[in-house]
Enzyme design. Structure first.
Site, PDB file in Angstrom:
ATOM      1  N   HIS A 170       7.513  -0.464   0.579  1.00 28.83           N
ATOM      2  CA  HIS A 170       8.261   0.771   0.842  1.00 28.83           C
ATOM      3  C   HIS A 170       9.194   0.452   1.995  1.00 28.83           C
ATOM      4  O   HIS A 170       8.725   0.076   3.081  1.00 28.83           O
ATOM      5  CB  HIS A 170       7.308   1.899   1.230  1.00 28.83           C
ATOM      6  CG  HIS A 170       6.272   2.165   0.181  1.00 28.83           C
ATOM      7  ND1 HIS A 170       6.360   3.214  -0.692  1.00 28.83           N
ATOM      8  CD2 HIS A 170       5.132   1.496  -0.142  1.00 28.83           C
ATOM      9  CE1 HIS A 170       5.317   3.193  -1.506  1.00 28.83           C
ATOM     10  NE2 HIS A 170       4.556   2.164  -1.194  1.00 28.83           N
ATOM     11  N   HIS A 209       6.125  -4.594  -4.408  1.00 30.81           N
ATOM     12  CA  HIS A 209       5.525  -3.357  -3.891  1.00 30.81           C
ATOM     13  C   HIS A 209       5.691  -3.331  -2.386  1.00 30.81           C
ATOM     14  O   HIS A 209       4.868  -3.857  -1.637  1.00 30.81           O
ATOM     15  CB  HIS A 209       4.039  -3.296  -4.285  1.00 30.81           C
ATOM     16  CG  HIS A 209       3.340  -2.041  -3.847  1.00 30.81           C
ATOM     17  ND1 HIS A 209       2.132  -1.639  -4.405  1.00 30.81           N
ATOM     18  CD2 HIS A 209       3.648  -1.099  -2.927  1.00 30.81           C
ATOM     19  CE1 HIS A 209       1.743  -0.510  -3.827  1.00 30.81           C
ATOM     20  NE2 HIS A 209       2.651  -0.172  -2.908  1.00 30.81           N
ATOM     21  N   HIS A 264       2.023   4.472  -8.267  1.00 35.46           N
ATOM     22  CA  HIS A 264       0.810   4.168  -7.513  1.00 35.46           C
ATOM     23  C   HIS A 264      -0.354   4.860  -8.237  1.00 35.46           C
ATOM     24  O   HIS A 264      -0.257   6.063  -8.545  1.00 35.46           O
ATOM     25  CB  HIS A 264       0.877   4.749  -6.101  1.00 35.46           C
ATOM     26  CG  HIS A 264       1.748   3.979  -5.156  1.00 35.46           C
ATOM     27  ND1 HIS A 264       3.050   3.672  -5.410  1.00 35.46           N
ATOM     28  CD2 HIS A 264       1.466   3.473  -3.916  1.00 35.46           C
ATOM     29  CE1 HIS A 264       3.546   2.995  -4.367  1.00 35.46           C
ATOM     30  NE2 HIS A 264       2.610   2.857  -3.453  1.00 35.46           N
ATOM     31  N   GLU A 293      -5.379   3.493  -5.992  1.00 33.69           N
ATOM     32  CA  GLU A 293      -5.422   2.925  -4.629  1.00 33.69           C
ATOM     33  C   GLU A 293      -6.688   3.476  -3.979  1.00 33.69           C
ATOM     34  O   GLU A 293      -7.627   2.738  -3.694  1.00 33.69           O
ATOM     35  CB  GLU A 293      -4.164   3.332  -3.847  1.00 33.69           C
ATOM     36  CG  GLU A 293      -4.164   2.848  -2.402  1.00 33.69           C
ATOM     37  CD  GLU A 293      -2.936   3.335  -1.599  1.00 33.69           C
ATOM     38  OE1 GLU A 293      -2.197   4.212  -2.082  1.00 33.69           O
ATOM     39  OE2 GLU A 293      -2.745   2.833  -0.469  1.00 33.69           O
ATOM     40  N   ASP A 330       3.386  -3.813   0.916  1.00 35.25           N
ATOM     41  CA  ASP A 330       3.297  -2.346   0.943  1.00 35.25           C
ATOM     42  C   ASP A 330       4.127  -1.750   2.090  1.00 35.25           C
ATOM     43  O   ASP A 330       5.235  -1.275   1.859  1.00 35.25           O
ATOM     44  CB  ASP A 330       1.832  -1.890   1.005  1.00 35.25           C
ATOM     45  CG  ASP A 330       1.632  -0.493   0.438  1.00 35.25           C
ATOM     46  OD1 ASP A 330       2.591   0.091  -0.103  1.00 35.25           O
ATOM     47  OD2 ASP A 330       0.490   0.025   0.522  1.00 35.25           O
ATOM     48  N   ASP A 331       3.574  -1.775   3.300  1.00 37.87           N
ATOM     49  CA  ASP A 331       4.275  -1.224   4.476  1.00 37.87           C
ATOM     50  C   ASP A 331       4.091  -2.226   5.618  1.00 37.87           C
ATOM     51  O   ASP A 331       3.261  -2.031   6.513  1.00 37.87           O
ATOM     52  CB  ASP A 331       3.667   0.135   4.844  1.00 37.87           C
ATOM     53  CG  ASP A 331       3.836   1.137   3.716  1.00 37.87           C
ATOM     54  OD1 ASP A 331       4.951   1.653   3.546  1.00 37.87           O
ATOM     55  OD2 ASP A 331       2.858   1.359   2.982  1.00 37.87           O
TER      56      ASP A 331
END
Ligand code: HPA
Ligand code: ZN
Length: 346
Positions: free
Chosen positions: A27, A25, A205, A208, A286-287
């Site tokens: 991006h 996961h 997703h 969240e 994630d990011d």
């Protein structure tokens, strides 16, 4: 279950950094570091609306998912050429390999980019070329997962799917990202059905910020194989039981949850509870450029905050391979490498 030998707590961070793992996961647009934002802006003759790298980084303070998405989408404006996508993905893959990520399933979206005139073909070609090179340079294997943006319409998601079909063979799956509230999974039921018919692997997703009902509908309506985040599941005991029973993986991102205020502190994060309920949870970044760390930083901070042990480390790394979309023979190979790491670590 592999019985892990006890370890002095001060040795745990070294084990976490050294152990083989998969990242499922992240991006790729969220790996765009401020230094690269400025370098790409200069290369493309664009102006970043911040005076320097430090000022841009200091703007990475968020109240919730939407406040993050606004800055994240602004950052993507510097990505214009195939080489830009290549450079971004190559930088992430080098960084992930240094964190002992053996396999990465990478989210990207095309709607952000086509929205300002960059074609899906440019995006996918650059990302794919970086994946091929990274395999040769670092030995890391990869898969690309196209995320539909849920704040846009079903019609736009269908258009997006059509645009990527010429490069269908370069893609592993489809997912669903962006603003969750008010955009339940069922909005994309027909697009996911079409993607499924085309042989794409399916993730979304859900849970969240949004309610457990979104997790139920991602599973029952979209028929996804994995849930991204899913941390709101702890509010629903029937859902927790189902996730554990059906071994539906959750790709959890603790530093993201902290930065987007899904949990007030890491000490209050639910991942320990999930593991102890037998859920196939994994840890991911994630990011990473926005949330303060790559995957190993997620491991070390979460382990410290929650007092997790070497046994949890083995479980999370093993879950990451189980939850991945690699074939069974390669899963076995990665699990053997994981076991060898634990047996030789001291
Ligand atoms: N949630 C939803 N959409 C996203 C995220 C996230 O954490 N990161 C990038 N797009
Ligand atoms: Zn995400």
């Amino acid at each position: 279950m592999f019985k892990v030998k006890p370890l002095e707590p001060d040795r745990l961070p070294a084990l976490l950094r050294l152990m083989p793992k998969a990242e499922l996961h992240m991006h790729i647009e969220g790996s765009l570091e401020p230094e690269l934002v400025f370098a790409l802006a200069q290369r493309n003759g664009l102006v970043v609306p911040y005076p320097d790298v430090a000022a841009l980084r200091s703007a990475y303070v968020f109240d919730d998912l939407q406040s993050f998405l606004d800055i994240y989408h602004a950052g993507t404006l510097v990505l214009r050429t195939e080489q830009d996508f290549y450079d971004m993905a190559h930088a992430y893959l080098a960084r992930a390999a240094a964190d002992r990520v053996l396999h990465a399933e990478i989210f990207f979206d095309t709607q952000t980019h086509t929205g300002h005139g960059v074609s899906a073909d440019v995006v996918i070609s650059g990302l794919h070329r970086a994946c091929v090179d990274a395999r040769a340079e670092f030995g890391i294997s990869t898969g690309l997962i196209l995320c539909f943006l849920r704040h846009l319409s079903e019609h736009e998601a269908f258009e997006c799917l059509e645009q990527v079909l010429p490069q269908r063979d370069l893609l592993l799956g489809v997912g669903l990202a962006s603003s969750e509230f008010g955009h339940p999974p069922e909005k994309f039921a027909r697009v996911f059905a079409r993607a499924r018919a085309l042989g794409f692997r399916l993730v979304a997703h859900a849970g969240e910020e949004g309610p457990p009902e979104y997790i139920w509908s991602a599973l029952d309506v979209l028929k996804v194989e994995r849930i991204d985040h899913g941390v709101q599941a702890v509010k629903d005991t029937a859902l927790m039981a189902r996730l554990a029973r059906e071994r539906i993986p959750l790709t959890v991102c603790p530093l993201s949850n902290l930065k987007l205020r899904v949990f007030p502190t890491l000490q209050q994060h639910s991942v320990r509870q999930m593991l102890e309920a037998g859920i196939v949870a994994t840890l991911n970044s994630d990011d990473p450029a926005y949330f303060g760390g790559y995957v190993n930083e997620n491991f070390t901070q979460t382990f410290k905050a929650l007092g997790l042990t070497a046994q949890h480390a083995w479980q999370l790394a093993s879950n990451s391979f189980e939850a991945s979309f690699i074939d069974d023979a390669r899963k076995r190979h990665y699990l053997e490498r994981l076991q060898a790491c634990f047996e030789t670590f001291d």
